[in-house]
Design an enzyme around this catalytic site. Structure first.
Site, PDB file in Angstrom:
ATOM      1  N   SER A   2      -3.118  -4.492 -54.156  1.00 28.99           N
ATOM      2  CA  SER A   2      -2.126  -3.527 -54.621  1.00 28.99           C
ATOM      3  C   SER A   2      -2.798  -2.382 -55.373  1.00 28.99           C
ATOM      4  CB  SER A   2      -1.108  -4.201 -55.546  1.00 28.99           C
ATOM      5  OG  SER A   2      -0.381  -5.179 -54.845  1.00 28.99           O
ATOM      6  N   LEU A  51       7.998   6.660 -58.106  1.00 27.34           N
ATOM      7  CA  LEU A  51       9.174   6.971 -57.289  1.00 27.34           C
ATOM      8  C   LEU A  51      10.362   6.124 -57.754  1.00 27.34           C
ATOM      9  CD1 LEU A  51      10.531   8.360 -54.838  1.00 27.34           C
ATOM     10  CD2 LEU A  51       9.744   6.440 -53.436  1.00 27.34           C
ATOM     11  N   TRP A  56       8.680  -0.161 -62.541  1.00 28.52           N
ATOM     12  CA  TRP A  56       7.906  -0.992 -61.606  1.00 28.52           C
ATOM     13  C   TRP A  56       6.728  -0.222 -61.025  1.00 28.52           C
ATOM     14  CZ3 TRP A  56       9.478  -5.493 -62.826  1.00 28.52           C
ATOM     15  CH2 TRP A  56      10.836  -5.748 -63.044  1.00 28.52           C
ATOM     16  N   ARG A 112       2.593   0.747 -46.816  1.00 26.25           N
ATOM     17  CA  ARG A 112       3.178  -0.382 -46.080  1.00 26.25           C
ATOM     18  C   ARG A 112       2.284  -0.804 -44.923  1.00 26.25           C
ATOM     19  NH1 ARG A 112       9.157   2.378 -45.765  1.00 26.25           N
ATOM     20  NH2 ARG A 112       9.788   1.829 -47.889  1.00 26.25           N
ATOM     21  N   ARG A 163      -8.118 -34.956 -48.373  1.00 30.92           N
ATOM     22  CA  ARG A 163      -7.141 -35.765 -49.093  1.00 30.92           C
ATOM     23  C   ARG A 163      -6.793 -37.007 -48.276  1.00 30.92           C
ATOM     24  NH1 ARG A 163      -4.922 -36.979 -53.995  1.00 30.92           N
ATOM     25  NH2 ARG A 163      -2.707 -37.453 -53.815  1.00 30.92           N
ATOM     26  N   GLU A 192       7.682  -1.945 -51.778  1.00 29.01           N
ATOM     27  CA  GLU A 192       7.393  -1.099 -50.608  1.00 29.01           C
ATOM     28  C   GLU A 192       8.416  -1.317 -49.505  1.00 29.01           C
ATOM     29  OE1 GLU A 192       4.900   1.060 -50.255  1.00 29.01           O
ATOM     30  OE2 GLU A 192       3.596   0.580 -51.945  1.00 29.01           O
ATOM     31  N   GLY A 193       9.662  -1.367 -49.896  1.00 31.80           N
ATOM     32  CA  GLY A 193      10.729  -1.616 -48.928  1.00 31.80           C
ATOM     33  C   GLY A 193      10.998  -3.096 -48.868  1.00 31.80           C
TER      34      GLY A 193
END
Lengths: 256, 405
Positions: free
Chosen positions: B112, B152, B183, B264, B289, B384-385
């Site tokens: 990011s 934005l 944000w 995006r 495991r 981003e949408g």
């Protein structure tokens, strides 16, 4: 000051290698990378020319795919690449490799030839000294650090008993140990610019090598076999004395 | 009985010379990479393995930004890598994509940071800035000595950014900016913010440098996702900006939306990196495991999960590579970016959640990368949408009906 760095493309040491039972050669069908040991050599060369001027040329012998390793060295900052690929050189032994590399190095302008101490696939560990012998110049091996003043190269050399300080007059062959420096990552700009850098692709004839490789190779691998399984280790059960027994064991082996 | 026999027969043996590609790329989609792109992939992968993975879980836990990694990513030339000139590397779109995948295999927060710097802050200056603005900011931003952010989204204008309240009005030779943005990745560590504001002519972009009187930031705390990334609020209280702060090249929502389209694109690739890291952790864990006296990889339920995850990775990679090819040939439509962002983030989050179940209780600790990626991807799903908005963009493209209005 001009530096030639010998490099090799090897199967990714992080994935297990395999020998081909029909040819006795290492399989090269997986991921191949610039030998991690050679990254130290390229970095050492770049540091020398950054300090003293000149340029780094990388020289490699190997299959066509070896171009990727040459390109990585160019992306790190080497100015020129030389790759010798020829079917007749497939399966070359150490001496043949040294002859080919020495012939290619002779065509370059160089003060120092840098190699790793050994390759991470063949592990013969003799090519650097052979190149020095063929070029008839000193070999300074297992360097942990290196500096150049005028025509004198000084290296700290790792030995079993301590560190030797060795001096030699240029030109020299220098083999560097892993950890001699911290190899840089190729930058994206370096990667984008690597394609524009000069790349020589001489064949054996261009290097006046009429009689190397193939049938003239002195050493043959006659058979390959699995390594014997390791014997099971000793498990020390802790009944209050385990630490002392482990220390005694290590002292007995002269590890501590 | 014949059908039972055939049902347990394994696939016919392939020729001995065939080697199956790695489990995380079973279709060898990476063979589509050029030599340069492969070297970019290997370089970023090595940097992430050596410099990011050893420290990222601690940063995630402490919710601190790994400042020392700015020099690493800048040194490689990853900031604005797909832009040309002004100190940028000028890679192909595919090269940019594969770098995003490798960065996000480290951490979505790091990817990011790189996306915001390159695609949201540098891209608009590169695309719409004056020559003077480009010269002043881009080389320093490529070198990592200046960090940018992108303003934005607002508290009440997320999916519908056209309703933004932040405004700029002309005042003498310049502008006065008022409002706030929410944000904002990199907000409080940024040296400059590219801020989009309503003007009487339509939405315009402004470069607001840190220290400009009236411009303040505050961080958003108590995040349980993207914890190794800074998220902030930007406040503009009668901020006076000279005309030279305005981006001259664009007016209207086309400006910020074109930036989002760039970012995006990188997310469509990047999310697969996080998915791949979770898949690899699950494969490794399942092979070591033991339960009911056997490796859990022997269980059909585990194998079904891994098979589905591997298939999703193949599909996502094919989408990403095709997306990159379209972008490199100049034929990329924003709807195609929506499809890839929506599909690949969803694939990654599904892989992460499935991987979490394979790791059992260990899947929720930071000793393994899975829960970190899984929580990060919760942000990637809606930033981003949102998934919903991309769904409606596709719906509109398919039907011609606009569900937004």
């Amino acid at each position: 000051m001009n530096v030639v760095v010998c490099i090799k493309q090897v199967p990714d040491p992080n994935s297990p290698g395999q020998l081909d039972p029909s040819t006795h050669l290492l399989k090269r069908d997986g991921e191949l990378v610039l030998d991690p040991g050679d990254e130290f050599g390229v970095e050492a060369g770049l540091q020398l020319v950054e300090k003293h001027g000149g340029q780094v040329t990388v020289v490699s012998m190997g299959p066509e795919r070896g171009l990727d390793a040459v390109r990585k060295a160019l992306a790190m900052g080497a100015a020129k690449g030389v790759l010798i690929s020829d079917d007749s050189l497939r399966g070359s032994d150490a001496l043949t490799t040294a002859k080919v590399l020495a012939a290619a190095i002779r065509k370059q302008d160089f003060d120092v030839v840098i190699t790793a101490t050994e390759s991470t696939d063949g592990y013969t560990g003799v090519v650097p000294q052979m190149i020095a012998g063929l070029l008839d110049i000193p070999a300074v091996t297992f360097a942990k650090s290196v500096s150049v003043e005028g025509d004198k190269l000084t290296a700290q050399r790792q030995t079993e008993t301590g560190i030797e300080v060795v001096e030699a007059t240029l030109p020299v062959v220098l083999s560097v140990t892993a950890g001699v420096n911290e190899p840089r990552y190729p930058s994206l700009k370096g990667i984008m610019g690597a394609k524009q850098k000069p790349l020589d692709r001489p064949g054996p004839a261009d290097l006046n090598l009429e009689d190397v490789g193939g049938a003239s190779t002195g050493q043959r691998i006659t058979a390959i076999d699995s390594a014997p399984e390791r014997a099971a280790g000793e498990i020390i059960k802790d009944e209050g004395e385990a630490a002392k027994r482990i220390v005694d064991f290590l002292a007995d082996k002269k590890v501590i | 009985m014949a059908c039972f026999n055939s049902a347990v027969t394994t696939a016919q043996s392939p020729p001995a010379t065939l080697r199956l590609p790695a489990a995380s790329d079973l279709y060898a989609v990476d063979d589509l990479l050029s030599d340069d792109e492969r070297l970019i992939r290997d370089t970023v992968r090595a940097m992430v393995r050596e410099r990011v993975l050893p420290v990222i879980a601690d940063h995630f836990e402490a919710a601190t930004f790994p400042h020392q990694l700015v020099a690493e990513v800048a040194g490689l030339g990853l900031l604005g890598m797909h832009l040309t000139g002004y100190g940028c590397a000028g890679t192909s779109a595919v090269g940019y994509g594969i770098a995003c995948e490798e960065l996000e295999a480290g951490d979505s927060g790091l990817r990011s940071f790189v996306s915001v710097q390159g695609s949201l802050a540098m891209f608009p200056i590169h695309a719409y800035g004056s020559e003077e603005q480009k010269q002043k900011f881009l080389p320093e931003m490529a070198a990592g000595s200046m960090i940018g952010c992108f303003g934005l989204t607002e508290a009440d204008a997320g999916s519908d950014p056209g309703r933004m309240r932040t405004s700029a009005r002309r005042a003498g030779e310049g502008w006065v900016l008022n409002g706030s943005k929410m944000w904002i990745t990199n907000g409080s560590i940024a040296d400059l913010a590219v801020v989009w504001a309503a003007t009487e002519d339509g939405v315009r972009g402004f470069i607001v440098e840190r220290g400009t009187p009236g411009f303040t930031t505050s961080d958003i705390h108590r995040k349980l996702s993207l914890r190794a990334s800074v998220t902030s609020e930007l406040h503009f209280d009668s901020v006076y900006l000279p005309e030279t702060a305005a981006l001259p090249g664009v007016t209207g929502m086309r400006g910020p939306l074109s930036c989002l389209n760039e970012a995006r694109y990188g997310i469509a690739w990047g999310a697969l990196g996080a998915g791949r890291a979770c898949f690899e952790a699950a494969v490794e864990y399942s092979s070591t495991r033991r339960m009911f006296d056997r490796s859990i990889a022997r269980f059909q339920l585990t194998q079904a999960k891994l098979a589905t995850m591997a298939t999703s990775l193949v599909q996502g990679r094919l989408v990403a590579h095709r997306l990159g090819t379209l972008k490199d040939s100049g034929r990329l439509h924003p709807v195609q970016v929506s499809l890839a962002k929506r599909a690949n983030v969803r694939a990654a989050i599904d892989i992460a959640r499935e991987a979490r179940t394979i790791l059992g209780a260990n899947g929720i600790t930071l000793e393994y990368p899975v829960i970190r990626h899984m929580n990060n991807l919760e942000s990637v799903l809606t930033y981003e949408g949102t998934e919903e908005v991309h769904t409606l963009i596709l719906g509109k493209a398919i039907t011609g009906e606009d569900a937004f209005s």
